[in-house]
Design an enzyme around this catalytic site. Structure first.
Site, PDB file in Angstrom:
ATOM      1  N   SER A   1      -6.796   0.808  -5.522  1.00 20.95           N
ATOM      2  CA  SER A   1      -6.899   0.835  -7.041  1.00 20.95           C
ATOM      3  C   SER A   1      -8.128   1.396  -7.692  1.00 20.95           C
ATOM      4  O   SER A   1      -8.365   1.390  -8.574  1.00 20.95           O
ATOM      5  CB  SER A   1      -6.641  -0.692  -7.372  1.00 20.95           C
ATOM      6  OG  SER A   1      -5.131  -0.771  -7.269  1.00 20.95           O
TER       7      SER A   1
ATOM      8  N   LYS B   1      -8.192   4.165  -9.704  1.00 23.06           N
ATOM      9  CA  LYS B   1      -7.727   3.940 -11.215  1.00 23.06           C
ATOM     10  C   LYS B   1      -8.519   4.019 -12.110  1.00 23.06           C
ATOM     11  O   LYS B   1      -8.408   4.612 -13.242  1.00 23.06           O
ATOM     12  CB  LYS B   1      -7.095   2.553 -11.272  1.00 23.06           C
ATOM     13  CG  LYS B   1      -5.775   2.260 -10.504  1.00 23.06           C
ATOM     14  CD  LYS B   1      -5.221   0.742 -10.329  1.00 23.06           C
ATOM     15  CE  LYS B   1      -4.090   0.773  -9.506  1.00 23.06           C
ATOM     16  NZ  LYS B   1      -3.568  -0.699  -9.648  1.00 23.06           N
TER      17      LYS B   1
ATOM     18  N   TYR C   1       1.102   8.984  -7.622  1.00 20.34           N
ATOM     19  CA  TYR C   1       0.165   7.514  -7.343  1.00 20.34           C
ATOM     20  C   TYR C   1      -0.184   7.139  -6.198  1.00 20.34           C
ATOM     21  O   TYR C   1      -1.222   6.508  -5.905  1.00 20.34           O
ATOM     22  CB  TYR C   1       1.137   6.472  -8.366  1.00 20.34           C
ATOM     23  CG  TYR C   1       0.691   5.041  -8.427  1.00 20.34           C
ATOM     24  CD1 TYR C   1      -0.468   4.620  -9.299  1.00 20.34           C
ATOM     25  CD2 TYR C   1       1.028   4.251  -7.517  1.00 20.34           C
ATOM     26  CE1 TYR C   1      -1.018   3.291  -8.980  1.00 20.34           C
ATOM     27  CE2 TYR C   1       0.781   2.913  -7.311  1.00 20.34           C
ATOM     28  CZ  TYR C   1      -0.483   2.387  -7.856  1.00 20.34           C
ATOM     29  OH  TYR C   1      -0.941   1.180  -7.914  1.00 20.34           O
TER      30      TYR C   1
ATOM     31  N   TYR D   1      -8.096  -7.691 -11.598  1.00 18.88           N
ATOM     32  CA  TYR D   1      -6.807  -8.479 -11.485  1.00 18.88           C
ATOM     33  C   TYR D   1      -6.964  -9.897 -12.204  1.00 18.88           C
ATOM     34  O   TYR D   1      -7.936 -10.086 -13.167  1.00 18.88           O
ATOM     35  CB  TYR D   1      -5.865  -8.646 -10.518  1.00 18.88           C
ATOM     36  CG  TYR D   1      -5.840  -7.119  -9.776  1.00 18.88           C
ATOM     37  CD1 TYR D   1      -5.297  -6.041 -10.759  1.00 18.88           C
ATOM     38  CD2 TYR D   1      -6.314  -7.023  -8.832  1.00 18.88           C
ATOM     39  CE1 TYR D   1      -4.922  -4.773 -10.066  1.00 18.88           C
ATOM     40  CE2 TYR D   1      -6.047  -5.692  -8.094  1.00 18.88           C
ATOM     41  CZ  TYR D   1      -5.576  -4.440  -8.946  1.00 18.88           C
ATOM     42  OH  TYR D   1      -5.395  -3.310  -8.402  1.00 18.88           O
TER      43      TYR D   1
ATOM     44  N   VAL E   1      -6.945  -2.721  -2.855  1.00 25.02           N
ATOM     45  CA  VAL E   1      -6.529  -3.653  -1.720  1.00 25.02           C
ATOM     46  C   VAL E   1      -6.900  -2.961  -0.301  1.00 25.02           C
ATOM     47  O   VAL E   1      -6.611  -3.769   0.482  1.00 25.02           O
ATOM     48  CB  VAL E   1      -5.135  -3.936  -1.886  1.00 25.02           C
ATOM     49  CG1 VAL E   1      -4.576  -4.878  -2.721  1.00 25.02           C
ATOM     50  CG2 VAL E   1      -4.116  -2.431  -1.772  1.00 25.02           C
TER      51      VAL E   1
HETATM   52  N1  GLU Z   1      -1.648   1.166  -4.023  1.00 29.28           N
HETATM   53  C1  GLU Z   1      -1.612  -0.354  -4.155  1.00 29.28           C
HETATM   54  C2  GLU Z   1      -0.285  -0.715  -4.887  1.00 29.28           C
HETATM   55  O1  GLU Z   1       0.119  -0.131  -5.754  1.00 29.28           O
HETATM   56  C3  GLU Z   1      -2.956  -0.468  -5.037  1.00 29.28           C
HETATM   57  C4  GLU Z   1      -2.874  -1.911  -5.538  1.00 29.28           C
HETATM   58  C5  GLU Z   1      -4.528  -2.381  -5.326  1.00 29.28           C
HETATM   59  O2  GLU Z   1      -5.342  -1.632  -4.561  1.00 29.28           O
HETATM   60  O3  GLU Z   1      -4.774  -3.177  -5.845  1.00 29.28           O
HETATM   61  O4  GLU Z   1       0.216  -1.748  -4.513  1.00 29.28           O
END
Ligand code: GLU
Length: 309
Positions: free
Chosen positions: A64, A67, A191, A243, A261
């Protein structure tokens, strides 16, 4: 830089001794295979000096953290129109939560929760083939990192493509409200691949430099985004980058940051430095446990929290 060097080495030594390492992400099978003991940190100051320690040159899955870069790219394409598709408020729920989407008619709370990031990727994809959109994202990140060797870990992408049922649900749900323009499988394909980009702490800290210096890369003096946009991206990282752990991160670290993650965190000390840490064990909110602990120690010792010393 002398002092920063020392602090960074001290922190890496301390992290090596910690036994509380969090839990490696298991829901993407390929991520469960990483070494839970890895820890790396890299700090790049305004003059381009790099202080790095631990496994700072070992690439990990940025997940993430990507992003931040896709948001920057999408804002460059769509400008403020992007905010018709996605909100700017902290979600107060898990990274892959679907609950709020129903209340808010398919408009994700912010660009950093999964639903919001999928909507942002969909915007980048519009008018292109998935391969072109992915190429654009990868080229942008390579440009920011000033490193052509950054690549996608295909095994991680394939692993998530096989098991990313929640993201498929989120994307279909948004599609039903007309929030996504492209076929769901194409948007998700891009994605999953952007999340599977692998970078080291050093590369990630390089790529974040424009956010620490009002939108400019101080080494090349090239403008990446306007100062106002860099400030706003930092604001979103501060309020939404972790988050449901964003409040705790602001309280303890006091810097804009974005976690993934894969265990990476990109943190920005405005005017001072771009910082990347990587340690794959996660806390309950899905953020790197030792990454956060290390950043808390760093900002405390250097007095870098934006809220004061
Ligand atoms: N590719 C992961 C997902 O979509 C990213 C989530 C993250 O890094 O927090 O679940």
């Amino acid at each position: 830089m002398h002092n920063i060097d020392l602090v960074v080495r001290e922190i890496a030594d301390e992290m090596r001794l910690r036994t509380d390492r969090g839990e490696v992400a298991h829901y993407i099978p390929e991520l469960a295979r990483v070494d839970p003991n890895a820890f790396g940190i890299a700090v790049i100051d305004a003059d381009g000096n790099i202080a790095a320690a631990g496994d700072s040159d070992t690439p990990f899955s940025i997940q993430s953290v990507s992003k931040v870069f896709t948001l920057t790219l999408a804002l460059g394409k769509a400008g403020d129109w992007l905010w018709q598709r996605v909100g700017r408020e902290p979600s107060g729920s898990a990274f892959n939560s679907i609950v709020q989407l129903e209340y808010e008619k398919g408009i994700p709370r912010n660009p950093f929760i999964n639903a919001g990031a999928i909507a942002v990727t969909d915007l980048i994809l519009s008018g292109h083939q998935p391969r072109e959109a992915l190429g654009e994202i990868l080229r942008f990140i390579r440009f920011l990192a000033d490193d052509q060797s950054v690549t996608i870990d295909e095994a991680v992408a394939a692993s998530e493509q096989r098991t990313g049922f929640r993201n498929v649900a989120l994307a279909n749900y948004m599609k039903s409200f007309g929030v996504l323009e492209n076929p769901v499988d194409l948007t998700l394909g891009v994605y999953f691949h952007q999340c599977a980009i692998a970078m080291s702490c050093r590369q990630l800290a390089m790529a974040g430099r424009f956010l620490a210096h009002n939108g400019r890369n101080p080494s090349t003096d090239m403008s990446v985004v306007q100062p106002e946009r860099a400030r706003r991206i930092n604001a979103l990282m501060m309020t939404c980058g972790h988050y449901d752990g964003s409040g705790e991160f602001a309280y303890r670290v006091g810097l804009p940051g974005k976690s993934g993650v894969g265990g990476g965190i990109l943190a920005i000390a405005p005017g001072k430095a771009s910082i990347a840490v990587g340690s794959p064990g996660l806390d309950a909110a899905g953020n790197s446990h030792l990454g956060r602990v290390a950043l808390e120690a760093l900002t405390k010792r250097l007095g870098w929290s934006i809220f004061g010393v």
